[in-house]
Design a protein around this motif. Structure first.
Motif, mmCIF file in Angstrom:
data_model
loop_
_atom_site.group_PDB
_atom_site.id
_atom_site.type_symbol
_atom_site.label_atom_id
_atom_site.label_comp_id
_atom_site.label_asym_id
_atom_site.label_seq_id
_atom_site.Cartn_x
_atom_site.Cartn_y
_atom_site.Cartn_z
ATOM 1 N N GLU A 73 38.752 20.320 57.659
ATOM 2 C CA GLU A 73 39.494 19.524 58.628
ATOM 3 C C GLU A 73 39.910 20.298 59.872
ATOM 4 O O GLU A 73 39.752 19.779 60.981
ATOM 5 C CB GLU A 73 40.712 18.906 57.950
ATOM 6 N N PRO A 74 40.433 21.511 59.750
ATOM 7 C CA PRO A 74 40.865 22.213 60.974
ATOM 8 C C PRO A 74 39.743 22.415 61.992
ATOM 9 O O PRO A 74 40.008 22.490 63.194
ATOM 10 C CB PRO A 74 41.366 23.557 60.441
ATOM 11 N N ASN A 75 38.509 22.514 61.505
ATOM 12 C CA ASN A 75 37.379 22.741 62.406
ATOM 13 C C ASN A 75 36.536 21.492 62.626
ATOM 14 O O ASN A 75 35.452 21.577 63.204
ATOM 15 C CB ASN A 75 36.498 23.876 61.871
ATOM 16 N N ASN A 76 37.058 20.342 62.165
ATOM 17 C CA ASN A 76 36.388 19.055 62.406
ATOM 18 C C ASN A 76 34.959 19.051 61.891
ATOM 19 O O ASN A 76 34.036 18.570 62.568
ATOM 20 C CB ASN A 76 36.380 18.726 63.913
ATOM 21 N N GLN A 77 34.760 19.608 60.699
ATOM 22 C CA GLN A 77 33.420 19.711 60.153
ATOM 23 C C GLN A 77 33.315 19.061 58.777
ATOM 24 O O GLN A 77 34.280 19.025 58.014
ATOM 25 C CB GLN A 77 32.995 21.175 60.037
ATOM 26 N N VAL A 78 32.123 18.557 58.494
ATOM 27 C CA VAL A 78 31.778 18.018 57.191
ATOM 28 C C VAL A 78 30.462 18.681 56.781
ATOM 29 O O VAL A 78 29.583 18.906 57.619
ATOM 30 C CB VAL A 78 31.605 16.489 57.222
ATOM 31 N N PHE A 79 30.355 18.994 55.498
ATOM 32 C CA PHE A 79 29.172 19.688 55.001
ATOM 33 C C PHE A 79 28.523 18.901 53.860
ATOM 34 O O PHE A 79 29.183 18.129 53.164
ATOM 35 C CB PHE A 79 29.549 21.083 54.482
ATOM 36 N N LEU A 80 27.243 19.131 53.693
ATOM 37 C CA LEU A 80 26.533 18.601 52.527
ATOM 38 C C LEU A 80 25.689 19.733 51.954
ATOM 39 O O LEU A 80 24.697 20.146 52.561
ATOM 40 C CB LEU A 80 25.648 17.409 52.887
ATOM 41 N N GLN A 81 26.121 20.260 50.824
ATOM 42 C CA GLN A 81 25.352 21.286 50.133
ATOM 43 C C GLN A 81 24.340 20.585 49.242
ATOM 44 O O GLN A 81 24.719 19.770 48.396
ATOM 45 C CB GLN A 81 26.275 22.170 49.291
ATOM 46 N N MET A 82 23.077 20.910 49.441
ATOM 47 C CA MET A 82 22.011 20.249 48.696
ATOM 48 C C MET A 82 21.261 21.298 47.883
ATOM 49 O O MET A 82 20.694 22.239 48.442
ATOM 50 C CB MET A 82 21.048 19.542 49.656
ATOM 51 N N ASN A 83 21.285 21.135 46.572
ATOM 52 C CA ASN A 83 20.626 22.071 45.663
ATOM 53 C C ASN A 83 19.534 21.361 44.874
ATOM 54 O O ASN A 83 19.523 20.132 44.763
ATOM 55 C CB ASN A 83 21.649 22.678 44.697
ATOM 56 N N ILE A 84 18.653 22.138 44.310
ATOM 57 C CA ILE A 84 17.547 21.633 43.481
ATOM 58 C C ILE A 84 16.866 20.475 44.222
ATOM 59 O O ILE A 84 16.709 19.363 43.684
ATOM 60 C CB ILE A 84 18.039 21.180 42.090
#
Length: 121
Positions: A73-84
């Motif tokens: 939230e502080p950096n206004n970012q969203v992530f999606l870690q995709m494995n396999i």
């Protein structure tokens, strides 16, 4: 006008991993949810993962146990870690932020421009 910019897509072999990032150009208020969608050629856009304002997550059955959504939230970012990763994961991935319209029950969706993920077999 707020812009969402995705990054991190690319070409990867089956079984590999990628992490997608989505950065908002400025802080958004009254966020109801953040999410990742994807659209494969010839198919409709589908929800991959989302996270409510309270932090609850939901995943599509096809990625459950392999993908993880997170938020900075502080950096206004969203992530999606995709494995396999699997060839079936090949698609353009879009980030989405749903913002409530103050004083109403309405909401507004912000979308990124998309980032291509290609998984080779």
């Amino acid at each position: 006008q707020v812009q969402l910019v995705e990054s991190g897509g690319g070409l990867v072999q089956a079984g590999g991993s990628l992490e997608l990032s989505c950065t908002a150009s400025r802080r958004l208020f009254n966020i109801k949810s953040v999410a990742w969608y994807r659209q494969a050629p010839g198919k409709q856009r589908e929800l991959v993962a989302d996270m409510s304002a309270g932090g609850m997550t939901h995943y599509s059955d096809s990625v459950k146990g392999r993908f993880a959504i997170s938020r900075d939230e502080p950096n206004n970012q969203v992530f999606l870690q995709m494995n396999i990763l699997e060839p079936e994961d090949t698609a353009v991935y879009y980030c989405n932020t749903k913002v409530g319209v103050l004083g109403t029950w309405d909401s507004y969706d912000y979308w990124g421009q998309g980032t291509q993920v290609t998984v080779s077999s």
